[in-house]
Design an enzyme around this catalytic site. Structure first.
Site, PDB file in Angstrom:
ATOM      1  CG  ASN A 137      -1.725   1.225   1.393  1.00 46.30           C
ATOM      2  OD1 ASN A 137      -1.844   2.011   0.461  1.00 46.30           O
ATOM      3  ND2 ASN A 137      -2.289   1.416   2.584  1.00 46.30           N
ATOM      4  CD1 TRP A 138       3.342   0.972  -2.881  1.00 48.17           C
ATOM      5  CD2 TRP A 138       3.576   2.227  -4.718  1.00 48.17           C
ATOM      6  NE1 TRP A 138       4.083   0.250  -3.787  1.00 48.17           N
ATOM      7  CE2 TRP A 138       4.245   0.987  -4.932  1.00 48.17           C
ATOM      8  CE3 TRP A 138       3.583   3.173  -5.744  1.00 48.17           C
ATOM      9  CZ2 TRP A 138       4.912   0.692  -6.123  1.00 48.17           C
ATOM     10  CZ3 TRP A 138       4.249   2.876  -6.927  1.00 48.17           C
ATOM     11  CH2 TRP A 138       4.912   1.649  -7.102  1.00 48.17           C
ATOM     12  CE  LYS A 139       0.177   3.217   4.705  1.00 50.05           C
ATOM     13  NZ  LYS A 139       0.244   3.323   6.134  1.00 50.05           N
ATOM     14  CG  HIS A 152      -5.382   1.522   5.284  1.00 56.29           C
ATOM     15  ND1 HIS A 152      -4.929   2.510   6.138  1.00 56.29           N
ATOM     16  CD2 HIS A 152      -4.355   0.643   5.147  1.00 56.29           C
ATOM     17  CE1 HIS A 152      -3.691   2.224   6.490  1.00 56.29           C
ATOM     18  NE2 HIS A 152      -3.310   1.107   5.900  1.00 56.29           N
ATOM     19  CD  GLU A 171      -2.676   5.258   6.837  1.00 54.59           C
ATOM     20  OE1 GLU A 171      -2.707   5.352   5.602  1.00 54.59           O
ATOM     21  OE2 GLU A 171      -1.725   4.732   7.456  1.00 54.59           O
ATOM     22  CD  GLU A 210      -3.164  -3.082   7.429  1.00 47.88           C
ATOM     23  OE1 GLU A 210      -2.042  -3.246   6.966  1.00 47.88           O
ATOM     24  OE2 GLU A 210      -3.867  -2.092   7.180  1.00 47.88           O
ATOM     25  N   GLY A 265       2.676   1.850  10.808  1.00 50.71           N
ATOM     26  CA  GLY A 265       3.551   3.005  10.636  1.00 50.71           C
ATOM     27  C   GLY A 265       4.218   3.452  11.920  1.00 50.71           C
ATOM     28  CB  SER A 312       5.729  -2.115  11.866  1.00 50.38           C
ATOM     29  OG  SER A 312       5.191  -0.831  12.136  1.00 50.38           O
ATOM     30  N   GLY A 372       3.017  -1.366   4.281  1.00 44.06           N
ATOM     31  CA  GLY A 372       3.004   0.068   4.015  1.00 44.06           C
ATOM     32  C   GLY A 372       4.410   0.552   3.698  1.00 44.06           C
ATOM     33  N   GLY A 373       5.081   1.095   4.705  1.00 41.59           N
ATOM     34  CA  GLY A 373       6.388   1.737   4.524  1.00 41.59           C
ATOM     35  C   GLY A 373       7.381   0.902   3.718  1.00 41.59           C
TER      36      GLY A 373
END
Ligand code: PEP
Length: 249
Positions: free
Chosen positions: A9-11, A94, A96, A166, A172, A212, A233-234
């Site tokens: 997920n590049w957000k 998600h 967010e 998640e 994150g 993470s 994510g990251g």
């Protein structure tokens, strides 16, 4: 055998040049048999990503979509728009989106219906917040999210659903659920599915862990029997790290 999936997920990261560069780097990486690899670039780059990955096994996903078919929803994107550019999978729910855009499980259930109505695959995200875990309500919260977001669909529709557990406190933050905590929750999720739909459905649904995940911890998390891959994510923003995670399954 259940599908193994690693999804990035590049957000809201990567402009056009960075998107092209990262896709080019991903294309040089050796695939791993039986692992489905997916990436979710920003909406504006989806069409280009689909084109760039036409001859690759890496699949392009959307990060979100609207529940309505079309109409006066400024700034939003419909299932039909995504399908028309070759995107057949979307992330929904998600944390967010839930936290910053007020997406509730009731609203998400409508998005799920729309996606399924367009024969799209859904990566459905859910998970407890830190205070839920501290007050030992995490199982209750997760069960409620599943019930309210997904348990209205029929058994056959689960062929199109990938779950992504998640825990919000691990996204994150550098904080990861321990492999044992992940397995405990994934087993609970599978049992909850089995209680509602029966064991055959529960056994075939892929449940990803997200929060993470890094090359250094992926192998241990993925070694757990009910963890079928990860939503990343990251670490999905770096081709080497992302593929190290793919190869950790
Ligand atoms: C995510 O955003 O879905 C996620 C898991 O992020 P990170 O890997 O950066 O914790």
């Amino acid at each position: 055998m259940r599908a193994k999936v690693v999804a990035g997920n590049w957000k809201m990261n990567n402009d056009q040049a960075a998107t092209v560069a990262l896709i080019d780097a991903l294309k040089t990486k050796p695939s791993k048999a039986e692992v489905s690899v997916k990436i979710a670039p920003a909406t504006v780059h989806l069409a280009q990503a689909v084109e760039a990955l036409r001859d690759s096994s890496i699949e392009v996903m959307a990060q979100n979509m609207h529940a309505a078919e079309n109409g006066a929803f400024t700034g939003e994107v419909s299932a039909q728009m995504l399908k028309s550019i070759g995107v057949t999978t979307t992330i929904l729910g998600h944390s967010e989106r839930r936290a910053y855009f007020n997406e509730t499980d009731a609203a998400l259930s409508q998005k799920v219906n729309t996606a399924l109505g367009h024969d799209m695959e859904v990566v459905f995200c859910f998970g407890e917040e830190l205070e839920d875990r501290q007050s030992e309500k995490h199982f209750e919260v997760v069960k409620q999210q599943l019930q309210d977001g997904l348990f209205h669909i029929d058994a056959a529709a689960w062929d199109k659903i990938i779950l992504a557990y998640e825990p919000v406190w691990a996204i994150g933050t550098g904080e990861t659920a321990s492999p044992a905590q992940a397995q405990e929750m994934h087993a609970f999720i599978r049992q909850t599915l089995s209680d509602h739909y029966g064991q055959p459905v529960a056994d075939k649904v892929a449940i990803l862990y997200g929060g993470s995940v890094k090359p250094s911890n992926a192998k241990e998390i993925f070694s757990k029997p009910d963890v079928d891959g990860g939503l990343i994510g990251g670490a999905s923003l770096d081709a080497d790290d992302f593929f190290a995670i793919v190869h950790a399954i």
